[in-house]
Design a protein around this motif. Structure first.
Motif, short mmCIF file in Angstrom:
data_model
loop_
_atom_site.label_atom_id
_atom_site.label_comp_id
_atom_site.label_asym_id
_atom_site.label_seq_id
_atom_site.Cartn_x
_atom_site.Cartn_y
_atom_site.Cartn_z
N PRO A 1 0.77 -1.18 0.01
CA PRO A 1 -0.11 0.00 0.08
C PRO A 1 0.79 1.36 0.07
N LEU A 2 2.01 1.55 0.87
CA LEU A 2 2.74 2.43 0.77
C LEU A 2 3.15 2.65 -0.59
N LEU A 3 3.88 1.72 -1.27
CA LEU A 3 4.21 1.89 -2.52
C LEU A 3 3.28 2.21 -3.53
N VAL A 4 2.15 1.79 -3.42
CA VAL A 4 1.01 2.34 -4.42
C VAL A 4 0.86 4.03 -4.08
N GLU A 5 0.94 4.27 -3.05
CA GLU A 5 0.42 5.62 -2.84
C GLU A 5 1.61 6.57 -3.46
N GLU A 6 2.93 6.08 -3.35
CA GLU A 6 4.06 6.70 -3.87
C GLU A 6 3.90 6.78 -5.32
N ILE A 7 3.48 5.57 -6.00
CA ILE A 7 3.55 5.48 -7.48
C ILE A 7 2.61 6.54 -7.89
N PHE A 8 1.36 6.51 -7.24
CA PHE A 8 0.24 7.37 -7.74
C PHE A 8 0.34 8.97 -7.47
N ASP A 9 1.52 9.15 -6.22
CA ASP A 9 1.69 10.63 -6.21
C ASP A 9 2.52 10.90 -7.43
N ILE A 10 3.41 10.07 -7.78
CA ILE A 10 4.39 10.32 -9.04
C ILE A 10 3.45 10.66 -10.28
N ILE A 11 2.49 9.73 -10.34
CA ILE A 11 1.52 9.97 -11.79
C ILE A 11 1.07 11.15 -11.53
N ARG A 12 0.61 11.38 -10.46
CA ARG A 12 -0.37 12.95 -10.22
C ARG A 12 1.04 14.15 -10.65
N ARG A 13 2.08 13.93 -10.10
CA ARG A 13 3.27 15.01 -10.31
C ARG A 13 3.50 15.10 -11.94
N VAL A 14 3.62 13.67 -12.48
CA VAL A 14 3.95 13.82 -13.99
C VAL A 14 2.97 14.47 -14.99
N ASN A 15 1.51 14.27 -14.31
CA ASN A 15 0.39 15.06 -15.13
C ASN A 15 0.74 16.38 -14.95
N SER A 16 0.87 16.65 -13.38
CA SER A 16 0.84 18.27 -13.36
C SER A 16 1.88 19.34 -13.59
N GLU A 17 3.03 18.54 -13.38
CA GLU A 17 4.14 19.31 -13.82
C GLU A 17 4.48 19.35 -15.25
N GLU A 18 4.23 18.37 -15.94
CA GLU A 18 4.60 18.23 -17.29
C GLU A 18 3.48 18.15 -18.43
N GLY A 19 2.46 18.07 -17.81
CA GLY A 19 1.24 18.26 -18.54
C GLY A 19 1.01 17.00 -19.44
N VAL A 20 1.48 15.69 -19.00
CA VAL A 20 1.51 14.42 -19.78
C VAL A 20 -0.15 14.04 -19.38
N THR A 21 -0.75 13.92 -20.69
CA THR A 21 -2.07 13.13 -20.49
C THR A 21 -2.03 11.64 -20.26
N ILE A 22 -2.84 11.16 -19.37
CA ILE A 22 -2.46 9.77 -18.80
C ILE A 22 -4.01 9.09 -18.91
N LEU A 23 -3.70 7.84 -19.39
CA LEU A 23 -4.95 6.93 -19.52
C LEU A 23 -4.40 5.60 -18.78
N LEU A 24 -5.08 5.59 -17.50
CA LEU A 24 -4.66 4.59 -16.38
C LEU A 24 -5.78 3.38 -16.34
N VAL A 25 -5.32 2.08 -16.45
CA VAL A 25 -5.76 0.99 -16.25
C VAL A 25 -5.44 0.53 -14.83
N GLU A 26 -6.64 0.17 -14.13
CA GLU A 26 -6.31 -0.34 -12.81
C GLU A 26 -7.39 -1.26 -12.16
#
Ligand code: ATP
Length: 241
Positions: free
Chosen positions: A172-197
């Motif tokens: 669970p802690l790593l899931v949180e870390e990965i999802f934080d990074i996904i959020r940052r990549v999206n907000s800091e670089e404007g990368v559009t993301i399609l996420l399957v989960e």
């Protein structure tokens, strides 16, 4: 930015897997694609990135538009050049290569002079990869390999990133870390993301909009707030029933 219209996909000429699937992923947004095992989520991503042919899959109807261009007949190398990258399920890193060489491979479509900045940018997101830069990727933990797989895709400077189950098998802690990074990549670089989960809770917390898929079709769509308050979603996907 990405529109999938009435997509039909067949495996081995017989197995109808996508049955008229339509969805869209808006520019600069995070879109979640949720659904049970076997609903067709990975198939959808592979259809977008052009990787179905390698699996005896074929688009038999419908189309995929990316920035207004139909990409459903393009080979994967052309789709990559348009800035569309998929991180496959199951952390497919090059196990016999170092962490840094894995990143180097991700940057092959970019000019060599961008390499140093690209690596530092990825290390900024994933300091753990920097600590292990010389280590063989095969000796990294599952979570670290997942970070490396995402980092390698970022080296290519994607405009649209397709992520297949980034949380699979992670604590669970790593899931949180990965999802934080996904959020940052999206907000800091404007990368559009399609996420399957399959982890609907994590996906709905990070995404803006979501699509729910059953048996090769979309059955529900809406903002993540709407989906999270939908009683069916709560019962079947969030375990709140
Ligand atoms: P999961 O969460 O389990 O990965 P998914 O929603 O991503 O599921 P897909 O992997 O897209 O689902 O699979 C959808 C259906 O297509 C399944 O019934 C699967 O057996 C079938 N399928 C997937 N890949 C192939 C293939 N290469 N050849 C034949 N059938 C396939």
């Amino acid at each position: 930015m990405l529109t999938v219209e009435n997509l039909e996909v067949v495996y081995n000429d017989v197995v109808l897997t996508l049955k008229g699937l339509s969805l869209c992923a808006g520019q600069g947004r995070i879109t979640a694609l949720l659904g049970a095992n076997g609903a067709g989520k990975s198939t959808t991503l592979k259809a977008i990135s052009g990787l179905l042919a390698g699996e005896d899959g074929e688009i038999t109807d419908g189309r995929i538009l990316y920035d207004g261009t139909a990409i459903n007949r393009l080979p994967p190398e052309k789709i990559v050049r348009l800035g569309v990258f998929q991180v496959m399920e199951g952390r497919r890193v090059f196990e016999d290569m170092s962490v840094e060489d894995n990143l180097r491979c991700g940057g092959v479509t970019r000019p060599a002079r961008e390499f140093r900045d690209g690596v530092e940018r990825v290390y900024g997101y994933f300091p753990r990869l920097k600590e292990r830069r010389q280590q063989l990727a095969g000796y990294m933990s599952g979570g670290e390999q997942q970070m490396l797989a995402i980092g390698r895709a970022l080296m290519a400077r994607p405009r649209l990133l397709l992520l297949d189950e980034p949380s699979l098998g992670l604590a669970p802690l790593l899931v949180e870390e990965i999802f934080d990074i996904i959020r940052r990549v999206n907000s800091e670089e404007g990368v559009t993301i399609l996420l399957v989960e399959q982890n609907a809770r994590a996906a709905l917390s990070v995404a803006d909009v979501g699509f729910i898929m059953e048996n090769g079709r979309i059955v529900l769509e809406g903002s993540c707030a709407e989906l999270a308050s939908n009683p069916d979603v709560q019962e079947f996907y969030l375990g709140m029933g």
